[in-house]
Design a protein around this motif. Sequence first.
Motif, PDB file in Angstrom:
ATOM      1  N   THR A 196       0.869  -1.178   0.000  1.00 14.09           N
ATOM      2  CA  THR A 196       0.000   0.000   0.000  1.00 14.09           C
ATOM      3  C   THR A 196       0.900   1.221   0.000  1.00 14.09           C
ATOM      4  N   ILE A 197       0.611   2.160  -0.890  1.00 13.18           N
ATOM      5  CA  ILE A 197       1.446   3.349  -1.024  1.00 13.18           C
ATOM      6  C   ILE A 197       0.576   4.576  -0.816  1.00 13.18           C
ATOM      7  N   GLN A 198       0.851   5.298   0.263  1.00 12.52           N
ATOM      8  CA  GLN A 198       0.127   6.536   0.574  1.00 12.52           C
ATOM      9  C   GLN A 198       1.076   7.717   0.354  1.00 12.52           C
ATOM     10  N   ILE A 199       0.726   8.580  -0.584  1.00 13.26           N
ATOM     11  CA  ILE A 199       1.573   9.701  -0.951  1.00 13.26           C
ATOM     12  C   ILE A 199       0.848  10.991  -0.596  1.00 13.26           C
ATOM     13  N   THR A 200       1.493  11.815   0.228  1.00  9.75           N
ATOM     14  CA  THR A 200       0.916  13.095   0.615  1.00  9.75           C
ATOM     15  C   THR A 200       1.670  14.220  -0.070  1.00  9.75           C
ATOM     16  N   ILE A 201       0.932  15.131  -0.696  1.00  4.99           N
ATOM     17  CA  ILE A 201       1.526  16.273  -1.386  1.00  4.99           C
ATOM     18  C   ILE A 201       0.839  17.549  -0.912  1.00  4.99           C
ATOM     19  N   PHE A 202       1.504  18.696  -1.160  1.00  9.66           N
ATOM     20  CA  PHE A 202       1.049  19.963  -0.582  1.00  9.66           C
ATOM     21  C   PHE A 202       0.744  21.011  -1.645  1.00  9.66           C
ATOM     22  N   ASP A 203       0.390  20.565  -2.840  1.00 10.11           N
ATOM     23  CA  ASP A 203      -0.052  21.488  -3.878  1.00 10.11           C
ATOM     24  C   ASP A 203      -1.162  20.815  -4.664  1.00 10.11           C
ATOM     25  N   THR A 214      -7.129   3.683  -4.439  1.00  7.81           N
ATOM     26  CA  THR A 214      -8.167   3.246  -3.503  1.00  7.81           C
ATOM     27  C   THR A 214      -8.666   4.374  -2.614  1.00  7.81           C
ATOM     28  N   GLY A 215      -8.037   5.548  -2.685  1.00  6.48           N
ATOM     29  CA  GLY A 215      -8.518   6.642  -1.850  1.00  6.48           C
ATOM     30  C   GLY A 215      -7.809   7.950  -2.145  1.00  6.48           C
ATOM     31  N   LYS A 216      -8.527   9.038  -1.924  1.00  8.40           N
ATOM     32  CA  LYS A 216      -7.970  10.390  -2.018  1.00  8.40           C
ATOM     33  C   LYS A 216      -8.543  11.166  -0.841  1.00  8.40           C
ATOM     34  N   TYR A 217      -7.656  11.693   0.038  1.00  9.28           N
ATOM     35  CA  TYR A 217      -8.098  12.282   1.288  1.00  9.28           C
ATOM     36  C   TYR A 217      -7.531  13.686   1.454  1.00  9.28           C
ATOM     37  N   SER A 218      -8.369  14.594   1.896  1.00  6.81           N
ATOM     38  CA  SER A 218      -7.923  15.953   2.199  1.00  6.81           C
ATOM     39  C   SER A 218      -7.370  15.985   3.611  1.00  6.81           C
ATOM     40  N   LEU A 219      -6.129  16.415   3.734  1.00  5.16           N
ATOM     41  CA  LEU A 219      -5.475  16.526   5.024  1.00  5.16           C
ATOM     42  C   LEU A 219      -5.157  17.994   5.299  1.00  5.16           C
ATOM     43  N   LYS A 221      -3.472  21.066   5.053  1.00  5.37           N
ATOM     44  CA  LYS A 221      -2.524  21.660   4.107  1.00  5.37           C
ATOM     45  C   LYS A 221      -2.075  20.709   3.006  1.00  5.37           C
ATOM     46  N   GLY A 222      -2.715  19.566   2.864  1.00  9.37           N
ATOM     47  CA  GLY A 222      -2.257  18.631   1.840  1.00  9.37           C
ATOM     48  C   GLY A 222      -3.326  17.659   1.405  1.00  9.37           C
ATOM     49  N   THR A 223      -2.942  16.801   0.455  1.00  9.72           N
ATOM     50  CA  THR A 223      -3.824  15.750  -0.065  1.00  9.72           C
ATOM     51  C   THR A 223      -3.068  14.436  -0.075  1.00  9.72           C
ATOM     52  N   GLN A 224      -3.742  13.396   0.370  1.00  7.27           N
ATOM     53  CA  GLN A 224      -3.123  12.068   0.386  1.00  7.27           C
ATOM     54  C   GLN A 224      -3.811  11.172  -0.638  1.00  7.27           C
ATOM     55  N   TYR A 225      -2.999  10.558  -1.496  1.00  9.48           N
ATOM     56  CA  TYR A 225      -3.474   9.572  -2.472  1.00  9.48           C
ATOM     57  C   TYR A 225      -3.037   8.191  -1.988  1.00  9.48           C
ATOM     58  N   GLU A 226      -3.949   7.248  -2.017  1.00 10.04           N
ATOM     59  CA  GLU A 226      -3.637   5.882  -1.575  1.00 10.04           C
ATOM     60  C   GLU A 226      -3.791   4.918  -2.747  1.00 10.04           C
ATOM     61  N   TRP A 227      -2.738   4.157  -3.002  1.00 11.95           N
ATOM     62  CA  TRP A 227      -2.724   3.156  -4.065  1.00 11.95           C
ATOM     63  C   TRP A 227      -2.439   1.796  -3.441  1.00 11.95           C
ATOM     64  N   ASP A 228      -3.057   0.767  -4.005  1.00 11.07           N
ATOM     65  CA  ASP A 228      -2.924  -0.571  -3.425  1.00 11.07           C
ATOM     66  C   ASP A 228      -2.497  -1.576  -4.487  1.00 11.07           C
TER      67      ASP A 228
END
Length: 558
Positions: A196-203, A214-219, A221-228
């Motif tokens: 599982t790869i969760q990548i958080t970016i700030f733009d 499998t998911g896109k989450y608002s955090l 100041k950032g956004t996290q994309y989850e790939w499985d």
Amino acid sequence: MKFVQHFLIFCSLFLTAYLANAQTFTLADTLRGSNGPWRDWWDVQHYDLSVQFNSLDSTIQGYTDIDFKALKSGDTMQIDLQEPLAIDSAESPFNGVYKLTKAEKNLPYIKFEKKTGNVNLLVWSRKIKKDEDLIARIYYHGKPRVAVNPPWDGGIIWTKDKNNNPWISSACQDLGASAWYPCKDYQGDEPDNGATIQITIFDSSVAVSNGRLTGKYSLHKGTQYEWDVKAPINNYDIVPYIGKYVHFGEVYKGEKGNLDMDYWVLDYNLDKAKKQFKDATRMMKAFEYWFGPYPFYEDGYKLVDAPYLGMENQSGIAYGNKYVNGYLGKDLSKSGWGLKWDFIIVHESAHEWFGNSITSNDIADMWIHEAFASYAETLFTEYYYGKEAADDYEIGVRKLIENKKPMISHYGVNEEPPEDIYFKGSNMIHTIRQVINNDSLFRKILRGLNTEFYHQTVTTKQIEDYITNQSHIDLSKVFDQYLRTTQIPTLEYKIDDYTLSYRWTNCIKGFNMPITVNFKGSWPIKPTEQWKSMSMYPEGDVNFSIDRNFYINTKKVN
């Protein structure tokens, strides 16, 4: 006492490496390249990566959960993370994170961390018993090594697209995945249950990785994309792609049913990609014919715009061939056929079968990846343009062979093999195909390899034995000659009236590869190191030549 034990083991490993090849390899090479005492007792089941990428200062931070199963009793784990990245702490998620049940209070915890160079030793509070399944969580941060010339001199790529937007990725096959996340950086141990790869970016960029989104989450100041990823995967294949991506895709009706084929490209490349990526379905059709079903239907197939030429990242191929046919617009074979298709789509996708599904235990055996993927270029050409075109292409790349070192390098020290694993390797396979002299059987062998060793790590011997057994031809001397020496066998011959005499020279002892020659017709012969002769009825053309598809030299003698 623990430190003394560790120090003594270090000394033992160093002495072993020194005695094996004192002038070349170090303890660090042995620790990196071998399945040593801090690796061999545990097997990775799953990686869970959670990483933040900050393009403003080129830093990353996060953690890796390593779900592992004990193959035997042990308490000290080698975790690889390359400097200048640093581990902040290590723990079991069961300890200090969750409220423990009575049973969980008996679980061990990580109580000690010791570092030497790129190796971290995590010591559990007690011996882990055989068959126990635990998780080690490793927190880390830092500025990862920047790739100098990706994908060959790898690391993290921090760059900008043509619109000055951040464009980030990794290329770390030779360097190792520990260049950007903590792991067991050993090719022989893939996570059995994927990652599982969760990548958080700030733009406002998009983060793409292997497998399926499998998911896109608002955090904050950032956004996290989850790939499985469901299938086993090489460490170095796990990849972040961060950029101004847009998506399009299609469904390919393949041998195992519907296959999702997705394309993630920079927004301004969309029109070019829709045209150029038509080679992806052409590739899939040809390679399912030759190799069998695409090995990762569960994770889909992707091409992703990358800020470097290309890489076989599993279920997420890196594409940087500038939307032109050939290799950056060039035909490596100079036969003309290499400009009929996109080199990166064809070559890197072939690795899904040879390299990603079938993976060498040790990088010393990486010819298994590159020889077959290079020969796949020839097979693709044959599928669409015919056998003569394919032969022209294969023979055309021979000029790129250097023969400076054997194709198999030293084991256990993470030594990169020479470039000859590409084109010398493919010409070896092409030669073996001529020896088998049965294209239906040859195709059956290629497909059989992908059934027998599906989602497995293998050795050269396993591949050699399989091809030998299935062809019913002893190919051991052929493999020894081409894999383990730099000598190209020479067929010496002489003609006396209507008698042809021949023998092998510049070869290993016992070399006995049969070949086809043209002498008053086309004839199979079985040369050895001793002179043999054949006489023909005195009619017809007595000019001599060999079948050009055999990768050998010839020499006429008096």
